[in-house]
Design a protein around this motif. Sequence first.
Motif, short mmCIF file in Angstrom:
data_model
loop_
_atom_site.label_atom_id
_atom_site.label_comp_id
_atom_site.label_asym_id
_atom_site.label_seq_id
_atom_site.Cartn_x
_atom_site.Cartn_y
_atom_site.Cartn_z
N VAL A 1 -2.81 14.41 22.21
CA VAL A 1 -2.77 12.94 22.23
C VAL A 1 -3.08 12.39 20.85
CG1 VAL A 1 -3.93 10.89 23.16
CG2 VAL A 1 -3.31 12.78 24.69
N ASP A 2 -4.06 12.98 20.16
CA ASP A 2 -4.40 12.53 18.80
C ASP A 2 -3.22 12.70 17.86
OD1 ASP A 2 -6.98 11.95 19.65
OD2 ASP A 2 -7.71 13.96 19.19
N THR A 3 -2.53 13.83 17.98
CA THR A 3 -1.36 14.09 17.13
C THR A 3 -0.29 13.03 17.36
OG1 THR A 3 -1.80 16.47 17.21
CG2 THR A 3 0.41 15.78 16.54
N LEU A 4 -0.02 12.73 18.62
CA LEU A 4 1.01 11.75 18.93
C LEU A 4 0.61 10.36 18.47
CD1 LEU A 4 3.69 11.05 20.20
CD2 LEU A 4 2.58 10.94 22.44
N LYS A 5 -0.65 9.98 18.66
CA LYS A 5 -1.11 8.67 18.22
C LYS A 5 -1.00 8.50 16.71
CE LYS A 5 -4.76 6.73 19.84
NZ LYS A 5 -6.18 6.52 20.19
N GLU A 6 -1.36 9.53 15.96
CA GLU A 6 -1.27 9.46 14.50
C GLU A 6 0.19 9.31 14.06
OE1 GLU A 6 -3.09 12.97 13.01
OE2 GLU A 6 -5.11 12.43 13.72
N CYS A 7 1.08 10.00 14.74
CA CYS A 7 2.50 9.90 14.38
C CYS A 7 3.04 8.49 14.65
CB CYS A 7 3.31 10.92 15.17
SG CYS A 7 2.95 12.64 14.74
#
Length: 531
Positions: free
Chosen positions: A184-190
């Motif tokens: 989820v963190d990876t997707l939010k940062e993207c």
Amino acid sequence: MAGPFDMISVIHPGKDSWRLRVRVVRLWEMCSIAEPAKPFAVDMLLIDIEGGKIQASIRKPMMKKFRNLIAEGGVYTMLNFAVIKNVGNYLASRHEYKLLFGAKTKVFPSQSDVIPGVGLSLMSSEQISKTNGESNFLFDFMGILTAVSAKKEVETDGRKTRMMEMELADDKGRMRCTVFGNYVDTLKECVASGVAPLPVVVAQLFKVRLYRGTVVLQNVNNTSRILWNPDIPEAIDFRNSLACHGIDSDVEIGVIEGGNRAVPLSDEFLRLYPRKSVNELQITEEEGIFIVDATIVSVMKDEQWWYGACKCHKAVTPDGGLYYCSNCSTHVVEVTPRYKLRVEVFRWDDSASFILFDSDCVYLLGKTCKDLLAECRGLKAGEHPPDFRCLIGKDLLFKVEKTAEYAFSYDDSFKVKKVCDDKEIIQQYKKSFSVETPLKSKFQPPFPEVDGEGNSQSPTDAMTGSIEAIGDMSLNSVGFTDASSNSSVHMSLHSSSSVQCSNTNHDDEGDDDTPLTFKRRKLKPIKLEEE
């Protein structure tokens, strides 16, 4: 180190002296759900100059020797492996075999500009949808990001985790991807990077699942990878092809409202799948998912109606005072009871055996398996809780999966993926589904209960009788005996006692695949009253 080198495509058992020059496409630690900080193996996906890929594994005894010698993305010369069958869940390679590092294995740093870097094996949304959510392999998918949901928390077996969804589109359609935990963190940062036009996203090594009749992709912890506008030839070619396929990327990223675009229940049971009568389901040679209208006429007696499950929802087996999960390949401490109930259904002068799993049973009974076990601590072995009476005579639509393998393992029973008790939907089904029959019949529940000898009883007789203790059962533990050691062991029950009585999704049930011991039975003829 000079060649020659073996190609991955020719690897087979019977030889250990393999000599490879490969790139490590992906490297990940294998951990159990119970102990996520203690890896029991390190796995990797290797690719050679021909693009051949194979999965390799470093098991715990060898981890100290090799773990710091290998890095993701690096090129290495590797020598001497054991070759074993490539089986299990979440397989990163389609190769028939996988490699196992041993004491004689050697690893040396190397260089190569011609071995592929990312190692994608892309499939279209159309190809992935055709899997029907049933595959042990992991998939690579590329699309432009058309929509994303807000972050939300979901609870599974008493544990909360974060979740987000994204919708990716290629020239064949759209594909929903769900990510959990750190992904989820990876997707939010993207998404926060605000790249325009719509970004190209690669979901690499994702598993497939069937959710409310739709095939979706989900991440596998530590294994899957999200690539955002990667600078690779495949992504550049995909971006250049968008206009040719009428895909407009110069728009804003949409929002998936509520984190879910669910398929309406009426569509799922009336439009998405073929319909079969009970008789047609049994005689057809087709395999797949079908909708069947039937009434539960009995709960099969003298059979275990629950099983102890790992956090992955697969069955565990007693092993030396602990429990072993073959799916996670590890011993577990926390074990949860889950329903696995075999019922007999009847419609149009024919009957069949259906197996209901945890989510459907919780929905129909209104309580978790843990809670029901706690209430029935005094039942004799083989007796059923009185709560099962409410199932007798229930007229339902069943979403049933038929496969030759499952029917063989479960004595010609059918796996129920979801039930529908919505009266309006059932009425619509009956009106639009005609079955040729010489007699129009009307059911008059309650129906007779069928015992192990094929003799019928009334549900009241079947459910009553003296209640005796079956060991030291409490709210927190249920005992059973390890047949191999004749020692009494107990499992700790960790399950949420809350019950949400709504017809929620049951497709991603993760049910136990361990065959039960079933006897063949035939229902005695049921006298039906003519209209």
